[in-house]
Design a protein around this motif. Structure first.
Motif, short mmCIF file in Angstrom:
data_model
loop_
_atom_site.label_atom_id
_atom_site.label_comp_id
_atom_site.label_asym_id
_atom_site.label_seq_id
_atom_site.Cartn_x
_atom_site.Cartn_y
_atom_site.Cartn_z
N GLY A 110 0.77 -1.31 -0.06
CA GLY A 110 0.10 0.01 -0.03
C GLY A 110 0.69 1.04 -0.05
N MET A 111 0.36 2.42 -0.61
CA MET A 111 1.05 3.60 -0.73
C MET A 111 0.18 4.72 -0.01
SD MET A 111 2.78 3.56 -4.47
CE MET A 111 1.31 3.75 -5.36
N CYS A 112 -0.96 4.50 0.04
CA CYS A 112 -1.95 5.89 0.40
C CYS A 112 -3.19 5.34 0.86
CB CYS A 112 -1.95 6.58 -0.75
SG CYS A 112 -3.17 8.04 -0.41
N ILE A 113 -3.77 5.70 1.87
CA ILE A 113 -5.13 5.37 2.31
C ILE A 113 -6.14 6.28 1.22
CG2 ILE A 113 -7.02 5.31 4.09
CD1 ILE A 113 -4.86 5.31 5.98
N ALA A 114 -6.87 5.63 0.39
CA ALA A 114 -7.51 6.49 -0.61
C ALA A 114 -8.17 7.56 -0.13
CB ALA A 114 -8.25 5.49 -1.38
N GLY A 115 -8.14 8.90 -0.48
CA GLY A 115 -9.11 9.96 -0.26
C GLY A 115 -8.77 10.54 1.23
N VAL A 116 -7.77 9.92 1.95
CA VAL A 116 -7.67 10.29 3.47
C VAL A 116 -6.16 10.93 3.55
CG1 VAL A 116 -8.18 9.49 6.00
CG2 VAL A 116 -9.52 8.54 4.10
N PHE A 117 -5.26 9.82 3.50
CA PHE A 117 -4.08 10.21 4.03
C PHE A 117 -2.89 9.35 3.33
CE2 PHE A 117 -1.56 11.27 8.26
CZ PHE A 117 -1.46 12.48 7.90
N GLY A 118 -1.79 10.17 3.05
CA GLY A 118 -0.76 9.60 2.27
C GLY A 118 0.23 8.65 3.12
N GLY A 119 1.06 7.74 2.40
CA GLY A 119 2.08 7.08 3.26
C GLY A 119 3.29 7.47 3.14
N THR A 157 -8.76 15.20 7.28
CA THR A 157 -8.01 15.91 6.39
C THR A 157 -8.79 16.66 5.33
OG1 THR A 157 -8.04 14.15 4.60
CG2 THR A 157 -6.17 14.12 6.32
N ASP A 158 -8.22 17.74 4.85
CA ASP A 158 -8.90 18.72 3.85
C ASP A 158 -9.34 17.88 2.69
OD1 ASP A 158 -8.61 20.96 5.12
OD2 ASP A 158 -7.01 21.43 4.05
N ALA A 159 -8.67 16.53 2.27
CA ALA A 159 -9.24 15.69 1.21
C ALA A 159 -10.02 14.86 1.69
CB ALA A 159 -7.88 14.96 0.89
N SER A 160 -10.15 14.21 2.83
CA SER A 160 -11.36 13.30 3.48
C SER A 160 -12.61 14.39 3.52
CB SER A 160 -11.05 12.81 4.78
OG SER A 160 -11.01 13.57 5.78
N PHE A 161 -12.49 15.85 3.96
CA PHE A 161 -13.57 16.56 3.87
C PHE A 161 -14.39 16.70 2.90
CE2 PHE A 161 -15.42 20.82 3.72
CZ PHE A 161 -16.00 21.08 4.92
N ARG A 162 -13.61 16.95 1.63
CA ARG A 162 -14.38 16.91 0.38
C ARG A 162 -14.75 15.54 -0.10
NH1 ARG A 162 -11.19 20.85 1.70
NH2 ARG A 162 -11.47 23.19 1.05
N PHE A 163 -13.89 14.59 -0.14
CA PHE A 163 -14.56 13.15 -0.71
C PHE A 163 -15.45 12.83 -0.09
CE2 PHE A 163 -10.03 12.39 -2.55
CZ PHE A 163 -10.49 12.60 -3.80
N GLU A 164 -15.62 12.87 1.17
CA GLU A 164 -16.65 12.14 1.95
C GLU A 164 -18.20 13.12 1.74
OE1 GLU A 164 -16.34 14.02 6.60
OE2 GLU A 164 -15.10 12.19 6.00
N ARG A 165 -18.12 14.14 1.37
CA ARG A 165 -19.36 14.99 1.16
C ARG A 165 -19.37 14.89 -0.52
NH1 ARG A 165 -16.96 16.75 5.32
NH2 ARG A 165 -18.41 18.11 6.90
N GLY A 166 -18.63 14.40 -1.32
CA GLY A 166 -18.97 14.40 -2.68
C GLY A 166 -18.29 15.25 -3.62
N THR A 167 -17.02 14.79 -4.46
CA THR A 167 -16.73 15.72 -5.37
C THR A 167 -17.05 15.87 -6.56
OG1 THR A 167 -14.89 14.12 -5.60
CG2 THR A 167 -14.58 15.73 -3.80
N ASP A 168 -16.56 16.33 -7.59
CA ASP A 168 -17.12 16.44 -9.07
C ASP A 168 -16.32 15.43 -9.60
OD1 ASP A 168 -17.97 16.93 -11.50
OD2 ASP A 168 -17.43 19.04 -11.53
N PRO A 169 -16.99 14.39 -10.19
CA PRO A 169 -16.29 13.35 -10.94
C PRO A 169 -15.70 13.77 -12.44
CG PRO A 169 -19.04 12.89 -10.97
CD PRO A 169 -18.57 14.06 -9.95
#
Length: 822
Positions: free
Chosen positions: A323-332, A367-379
């Motif tokens: 694994g390299m990264c927890i998707a949408g949450v935090f890097g490795g 994280t700033d990334a999880s804040f957006r991903f968990e609410r829904g981003t623009d595909p």
């Protein structure tokens, strides 16, 4: 969420005042909770100027100081004592004049005219760290000699001033979690209400793939969790410090610049709302990115050096081996960008919000990334964001684009199709939009009209509006842009009468709240979630009865509370740490348990037991210190009086009340008040006592705390619906006193209950006005002085009537308690 006005202007040609823009944003549903000023250098370098050092001589009384004179370009020559080893005549420098505020880290000080070792000094010649442009303090900053004296330092360093809007973003507005998102909303509002403005998206027309020498493939194995994954490689970059404009943009929204690559990904996130992640391409084993889950308990080291054990539902970005990264949450830790990185792979993806939210909560990573991903981003923006990032990286970090854009999009997310009736929408909103007005607003909101016949529309809503899926959602959007303030009030007010059950429960609660507030209590409102550790080793509130949340916000909020006690103690702790030691607090709140406890009722839907309680918590003095009032402790008897006052106010303090002493793992000592029902069973009304020191120690409270809990649900059912008033008696009240010698184990409550049972007709009240204990009375003996109040509502009592009652009471006390008259 922070939005920079200067940054916003990159996408909209607007020039409104800060207050005007604030009102527009708030009317759009993007409530502005605060506005703050941002200056790229501390204090905006006010009173800092470019100056010329005219003379420089050693200080006669200090080896390491120099006496200089400087020309600050205002016609005056200033003497300045300087301690820098590199100061010399002829230099061009930055001078902080008298009145300037110098900021170094978290400390600041004002420059004043002063004597230093007997010599006047009217300013300070500054080093880098004193200006705020660096950390060097080895010597003063020397500028090129072409710079003119008197030039404001703010102009020389191009200090940027900005206004930052703090927006209270609601969870459904993920589309506005970026500067482009806010600009898009503003553009829609302006098109409908004011002069239309064009939303200027950053151009990516210059994007060109230089070669395909470093292609990295992508394989999505979990298509439910990852709907789209785009990536690109950029080779031969140089990781270094970001330029000032980029650092200022990030600092304006509260981010700390790291390096040019990471800063660009953060910039894109706040610009477009699309999180990106940069991998060191040379560390992607097998030249392949695999999007999948890993087995439970797999260990993974994240960027913060923490070893985290994965859940089988955690989506991971992996290479061929690991694994390299927890998707949408935090890097490795091992795959991130470092100063040695030369080739990078940029990820731009759309992850399932549910997966990201559960993983984020599971690992307590926000994280700033999880804040957006968990609410829904623009595909539909993933590729555009990649191109935008690639062009910025080439501009700032150099290198070349070394692969085509890899875009894996197995199942395209389509527009939401929403049928809507305009007449129904107008009726729902209380406005009268014409077809032309409605269509103008819909188009301004990027909603396309698929079908239209009479009042019926079919709209296509873009996927970035994840919260708009029904006609009422569209109606809400239309009203936002139309303007809440534009809704007119009619001349007719419609109302309805509603039957309220007796007793009125809300009125009863408000009455008790007012009652307590009038006695100096303050209401507290604590969150209904609690820490499970508070209930360990307790029998009164058993740990196994806790209702545990599956995905708690944190370990401290992992269970539903069984009692209001621990929230009250947290409030006490919070206040005491802020030197507020005298506290009278109350709270109404819900509690719940897996097992039926006193006063709890079964919730048929949720399959657990729930109850409403009223809590009182007192500590310290009843009144704050004053010249008039002597300090009086809020003790057990003070709390007892409040408990009885509340019961009496609700018509519950009568002969149905049974009082018992209580001692448990919550209270050192206390009392329990119960209601005796007709069938000789009991319903709990209130428990109160002194909280154990062992519990107080958990909250670092070192003063006595007294706590009462009322079973409000029971009290609501037992309380009298209306107060009854009776005419004052025409006949006098008679008082008689008795002093009784009793065993120490006999309580006042026992004496009171026996008196009321013995004389039900004439006895109207009892009061204990003295307690005396002395060895002369005998072992385990005490003396109680009691007042008895007698009254007949039909006549004046005669001595013989009074004596008859008192003799009856004395006989009862002698018989039941072996009491002796003193």
């Amino acid at each position: 969420m922070k939005i920079s006005y200067n940054w916003l202007k990159q996408y909209l040609d607007i020039d409104f005042s800060v207050n005007e823009l604030s009102e527009m944003l708030t009317s759009l549903g993007l409530e502005v909770e605060g506005i703050e000023k941002f200056e790229s250098l501390p204090g905006g370098l006010k009173n800092f100027v470019v100056a010329k050092v005219l003379t420089c001589e050693p200080h006669p009384d200090a080896d390491k100081l120099s006496i200089t004179t400087v020309d600050a370009g205002d016609g005056n020559i200033y003497p300045i004592v300087c301690g820098a080893p590199n100061v010399a005549a002829g230099q061009t420098v930055i001078v902080a004049k008298v009145g300037a505020v110098v900021t170094k880290g978290n400390e600041s000080f004002e420059i004043k005219k002063a004597k230093i070792r007997g010599r006047i000094s009217e300013g300070m010649i500054c080093a880098e760290d004193e200006i705020g442009i660096g950390t060097d303090h080895d010597g003063i900053l020397v500028l090129h000699n072409e710079v003119q004296a008197g030039m404001p330092a703010a102009d020389y360093f191009k200090v940027e001033n900005d206004s930052i809007f703090e927006i209270g973003l609601t969870p459904n507005r993920a589309d506005a979690a970026s500067h482009i998102g806010v600009a898009r909303d503003l553009a829609a509002y302006l098109k409908v209400n004011l002069n239309p403005v064009q939303l200027n998206w950053p151009s990516v027309d210059n994007f060109v793939v230089d070669n395909e020498s470093n292609t990295i493939l992508v394989d999505i194995q979990n298509t439910e969790a990852c709907k789209r994954y785009s990536g690109i490689t950029i080779s031969n970059i140089t990781v270094k410090e970001s330029p000032d404009w980029l650092k200022n943009r990030l600092k304006s929204v509260g981010l700390k610049p790291i390096n040019n690559i990471v800063d660009i990904t953060n910039y894109i996130l706040h610009e477009l709302g699309q999180p990106l992640h940069a991998f060191d391409a040379d560390k992607i084993i097998g030249k392949k990115v695999i999007v999948k889950t890993l087995p439970s308990e797999t260990e993974f080291i994240t960027l913060d050096d923490q070893v985290r054990k994965l859940n089988q539902q955690d989506l991971m970005i992996c290479n061929q081996d690991e694994g390299m990264c927890i998707a949408g949450v935090f890097g490795g830790k091992s795959s991130g960008v470092s100063l040695q990185t030369r080739n990078i792979f940029i990820e731009s993806a759309y992850f399932n919000p549910i997966f990201v939210r559960k993983t984020s909560k599971r690992h307590a990573l926000q994280t700033d990334a999880s804040f957006r991903f968990e609410r829904g981003t623009d595909p539909n923006i993933t590729v555009y964001a990649l191109k935008r990032a690639a062009l910025l990286i080439k501009e700032i970090a150099g290198g070349y684009i070394s692969s085509q854009v890899i875009d894996v999009y197995p199942y395209v997310i389509k527009n939401a199709i929403v049928p809507l009736n305009l007449s129904k929408t107008n009726n729902f909103l209380g406005i009268d939009l014409s077809e032309m007005q409605f269509e103008k607003i819909a188009k301004a909101l990027d909603m396309s009209i698929v079908e239209h016949e009479d009042d019926d529309y079919v709209l296509a809503v873009p996927p970035y509006r994840v919260d708009v899926t029904r006609d009422v959602d569209v109606a809400e959007e239309v009203l936002r842009v139309f303007g809440y303030n534009n809704v007119q009030f009619g001349d007719v007010v419609k109302s309805a009468l509603a039957y309220v059950d007796k007793p009125d429960k809300e009125k009863m609660k408000q009455m008790v709240s007012d009652f307590l507030a009038a006695r100096g209590f303050n209401e507290m409102m604590n969150i209904s979630l609690s820490k499970a550790d508070f209930y360990k080793n307790l029998n009164h509130y058993k740990h196994e009865n806790l209702i545990v949340l599956e995905n708690p916000l944190s370990n401290d909020l992992g269970v539903f509370r069984q009692s209001l006690l621990f929230g009250a103690l947290q409030s006490v702790e919070h206040n005491i740490k802020r030197k507020k030691d005298n506290l009278l607090l109350f709270e109404f709140g819900s509690v719940a348990s897996k097992e039926r406890l006193d006063g709890f009722t079964k919730d048929l839907v949720k399959t657990f037991f729930e109850s409403v309680q009223l809590a009182l918590c007192v500590t310290g003095n009843i009144y704050d210190e004053s010249w008039k009032n002597k300090p009086a402790k809020a003790d057990f008897y003070f709390l007892k009086a409040q408990v009885e006052n509340i019961l009496e106010r609700l018509g519950l303090f009568n002969t149905n009340i049974i009082v018992e002493e209580t001692q448990n793992d919550i209270f050192d000592f206390g009392l329990a008040y119960q209601w005796q029902n007709a069938k000789d069973n009991f319903s709990p009304l209130a428990n109160f006592g002194k909280v154990k020191d062992s519990i107080l120690k958990t909250f670092e409270i070192d003063q006595d705390v007294y706590y009462a809990e009322f079973f409000w649900s029971t009290m609501e059912n037992k309380a009298k619906s209306n107060a009854k008033y009776i005419e004052a008696s025409k006949f006098p009240l008679v008082r008689r006193d008795l002093a009784l010698l009793l065993d120490k184990k006999i309580s006042y409550q026992q004496l009171r209950d026996l008196a009321l049972q013995t004389e039900r007709k004439l006895l109207t009240g009892i009061n204990l006005f003295d307690v005396f204990e002395d060895k002369k009375l005998g072992e385990d003996k005490k003396s109680y002085a009691l007042s008895f109040f007698l009254q007949d509502k039909t006549k004046t009592l005669q001595d013989k009537d009074i004596d008859k009652v008192m003799n009856k009471l004395i006989d009862a006390y002698k018989r039941e308690f072996n009491a002796q008259l003193r």
